[in-house]
Design an enzyme around this catalytic site. Structure first.
Site, PDB file in Angstrom:
ATOM      1  N   THR B   9      95.218 103.795  61.296  1.00  0.00           N
ATOM      2  CA  THR B   9      94.915 103.447  62.684  1.00  0.00           C
ATOM      3  C   THR B   9      96.073 103.846  63.577  1.00  0.00           C
ATOM      4  O   THR B   9      97.220 103.936  63.122  1.00  0.00           O
ATOM      5  CB  THR B   9      94.656 101.921  62.850  1.00  0.00           C
ATOM      6  OG1 THR B   9      94.192 101.670  64.181  1.00  0.00           O
ATOM      7  CG2 THR B   9      95.914 101.096  62.614  1.00  0.00           C
ATOM      8  N   GLY B  10      95.783 104.065  64.834  1.00  0.00           N
ATOM      9  CA  GLY B  10      96.835 104.232  65.819  1.00  0.00           C
ATOM     10  C   GLY B  10      96.961 102.985  66.672  1.00  0.00           C
ATOM     11  O   GLY B  10      97.763 102.912  67.588  1.00  0.00           O
ATOM     12  N   ASN B  13      97.900  96.850  67.653  1.00  0.00           N
ATOM     13  CA  ASN B  13      97.383  95.481  67.604  1.00  0.00           C
ATOM     14  C   ASN B  13      96.771  95.175  66.236  1.00  0.00           C
ATOM     15  O   ASN B  13      96.946  94.097  65.689  1.00  0.00           O
ATOM     16  CB  ASN B  13      96.308  95.281  68.682  1.00  0.00           C
ATOM     17  CG  ASN B  13      96.890  95.273  70.079  1.00  0.00           C
ATOM     18  OD1 ASN B  13      97.719  94.437  70.397  1.00  0.00           O
ATOM     19  ND2 ASN B  13      96.453  96.210  70.902  1.00  0.00           N
ATOM     20  N   LYS B  14      96.048  96.163  65.701  1.00  0.00           N
ATOM     21  CA  LYS B  14      95.450  95.978  64.375  1.00  0.00           C
ATOM     22  C   LYS B  14      96.524  95.872  63.298  1.00  0.00           C
ATOM     23  O   LYS B  14      96.411  95.063  62.375  1.00  0.00           O
ATOM     24  CB  LYS B  14      94.520  97.154  64.032  1.00  0.00           C
ATOM     25  CG  LYS B  14      93.162  97.081  64.690  1.00  0.00           C
ATOM     26  CD  LYS B  14      92.189  98.072  64.022  1.00  0.00           C
ATOM     27  CE  LYS B  14      90.827  98.031  64.705  1.00  0.00           C
ATOM     28  NZ  LYS B  14      89.882  98.998  64.104  1.00  0.00           N
ATOM     29  N   GLU B  35      84.146 109.380  62.025  1.00  0.00           N
ATOM     30  CA  GLU B  35      83.468 108.176  61.552  1.00  0.00           C
ATOM     31  C   GLU B  35      81.986 108.481  61.513  1.00  0.00           C
ATOM     32  O   GLU B  35      81.480 109.233  62.332  1.00  0.00           O
ATOM     33  CB  GLU B  35      83.753 107.014  62.502  1.00  0.00           C
ATOM     34  CG  GLU B  35      85.220 106.662  62.513  1.00  0.00           C
ATOM     35  CD  GLU B  35      85.558 105.424  63.337  1.00  0.00           C
ATOM     36  OE1 GLU B  35      84.685 104.920  64.050  1.00  0.00           O
ATOM     37  OE2 GLU B  35      86.710 104.982  63.249  1.00  0.00           O
ATOM     38  N   ASP B  64      87.377  98.290  60.237  1.00  0.00           N
ATOM     39  CA  ASP B  64      86.352  98.578  61.239  1.00  0.00           C
ATOM     40  C   ASP B  64      85.736  97.253  61.672  1.00  0.00           C
ATOM     41  O   ASP B  64      85.210  96.503  60.844  1.00  0.00           O
ATOM     42  CB  ASP B  64      85.282  99.544  60.715  1.00  0.00           C
ATOM     43  CG  ASP B  64      84.562 100.243  61.882  1.00  0.00           C
ATOM     44  OD1 ASP B  64      85.254 100.835  62.730  1.00  0.00           O
ATOM     45  OD2 ASP B  64      83.323 100.173  61.970  1.00  0.00           O
ATOM     46  N   ASP B 141      87.777  91.258  72.605  1.00  0.00           N
ATOM     47  CA  ASP B 141      88.229  89.861  72.545  1.00  0.00           C
ATOM     48  C   ASP B 141      87.864  89.058  73.796  1.00  0.00           C
ATOM     49  O   ASP B 141      87.593  87.855  73.704  1.00  0.00           O
ATOM     50  CB  ASP B 141      89.746  89.790  72.307  1.00  0.00           C
ATOM     51  CG  ASP B 141      90.115  90.088  70.850  1.00  0.00           C
ATOM     52  OD1 ASP B 141      89.195  90.238  70.018  1.00  0.00           O
ATOM     53  OD2 ASP B 141      91.324  90.179  70.556  1.00  0.00           O
ATOM     54  N   ARG B 167      88.121  89.189  61.243  1.00  0.00           N
ATOM     55  CA  ARG B 167      89.225  89.908  60.586  1.00  0.00           C
ATOM     56  C   ARG B 167      89.971  88.974  59.637  1.00  0.00           C
ATOM     57  O   ARG B 167      90.326  89.379  58.523  1.00  0.00           O
ATOM     58  CB  ARG B 167      90.167  90.486  61.651  1.00  0.00           C
ATOM     59  CG  ARG B 167      91.316  91.302  61.076  1.00  0.00           C
ATOM     60  CD  ARG B 167      92.083  92.072  62.145  1.00  0.00           C
ATOM     61  NE  ARG B 167      91.291  93.154  62.688  1.00  0.00           N
ATOM     62  CZ  ARG B 167      90.905  93.245  63.955  1.00  0.00           C
ATOM     63  NH1 ARG B 167      91.292  92.340  64.837  1.00  0.00           N
ATOM     64  NH2 ARG B 167      90.153  94.248  64.359  1.00  0.00           N
TER      65      ARG B 167
END
Lengths: 180, 180
Positions: B9-10, B13-14, B35, B64, B141, B167
């Site tokens: 991922t870039g 936050n993840k 994807e 995802d 969110d 998550r």
């Protein structure tokens, strides 16, 4: 080009329209190929045509046609079938609410043979009606009024639709290739 | 499992959320992998993790996360980012109009190493507020209120969000794997 072209689809409406527009006989094969996640029909058609050619090993054609509602940026575009399958044409119109109704339809015909792939694009401006209208056609035809007409594609005869549709524009470009 | 896991991922936050939830340090790498076009986060995560492993050749993880609005069938689900990028959270709420506001968030963590791939799923029910609320978090969110709370994820602290989020549920399942 004397070889038959195989249209990769299970949608007989597409087979019928494209045979008519290209003025050739198309065979068709339904192959479940993953489509890439994008709103861009040209990307989908290119990747899918190349993947299909690796399997079929004969000239293949892929039609990806999308509807883009300008108030929604790039949406749905190539993602249109998810909208149709999940909320239907009436649901799409409902989601639009009081937004501006400008839209465009785009078709990408992805062709692939032993020489590689080519994509032929067609685009037509139009608007979304207040509610779905008409019984002809398929897909989003009941919610797209091409510029220059007051009818939705689903209210037109095949000949009328062919005089306006993004599929016809893309097919006209491809006919040039077939001639040479 | 002593090897570092690379989160594909870039989105920092993840990386932050998953490092915290898995209680391990994750490295991250942004790889542009196509994807697949589906509303199902588990399908996207599995295919993408397997594709990423072929490139990175070290244990990889893909997150995802989707938001499904029940009035819209499977939409947007895994296609949520197209909605956020094109109409924003306010636009999504606008498209919902007077429809029922029930929704669910789903996370699929796709993990792949030399032994193959596994997917860990988390799901949480909730509702869509009348308009986006809150400044924390990311993605959708601000437009998701998990069942059991009156706040959107974007109105919660990290700890509060972790006690509700899809998550966190998926990550808890993956922690079991990491222990063994």
């Amino acid at each position: 080009m004397n070889q038959t072209i195989t249209l990769i689809t299970g949608n007989l409406n597409k087979v019928r329209e494209l045979s008519r527009l290209l003025n050739i006989e198309l065979s068709n094969e339904k192959i479940n190929l993953p489509e890439i996640q994008t709103t861009d029909v040209a990307e989908v058609a290119k990747v899918k045509a190349e993947a299909a050619y690796k399997i079929v090993k004969k000239p293949v054609l892929v039609d990806d046609t999308g509807l883009t509602i300008r108030a929604w940026g790039e949406l749905p575009g190539a993602l249109i079938r998810w909208f149709i399958d999940n909320v239907g044409n009436a649901g799409i119109v409902g989601m639009l609410g009081d937004n501006d109704r400008a839209a465009f339809a785009a078709t990408a015909l992805g062709y692939c043979d032993e020489n590689g792939s080519r994509v032929f694009n067609g685009m037509v401006d139009g608007t979304i009606p207040e509610k779905p209208r008409g019984e002809n056609g398929f897909g989003f035809d009941a919610i797209f009024i091409p510029k220059g007409s007051e009818k939705t594609f689903a209210e037109m005869t095949s000949d009328e639709k062919d005089s306006f549709s993004s599929r016809a524009i893309a097919a006209a470009k491809m006919r040039e290739l077939l001639k040479n």
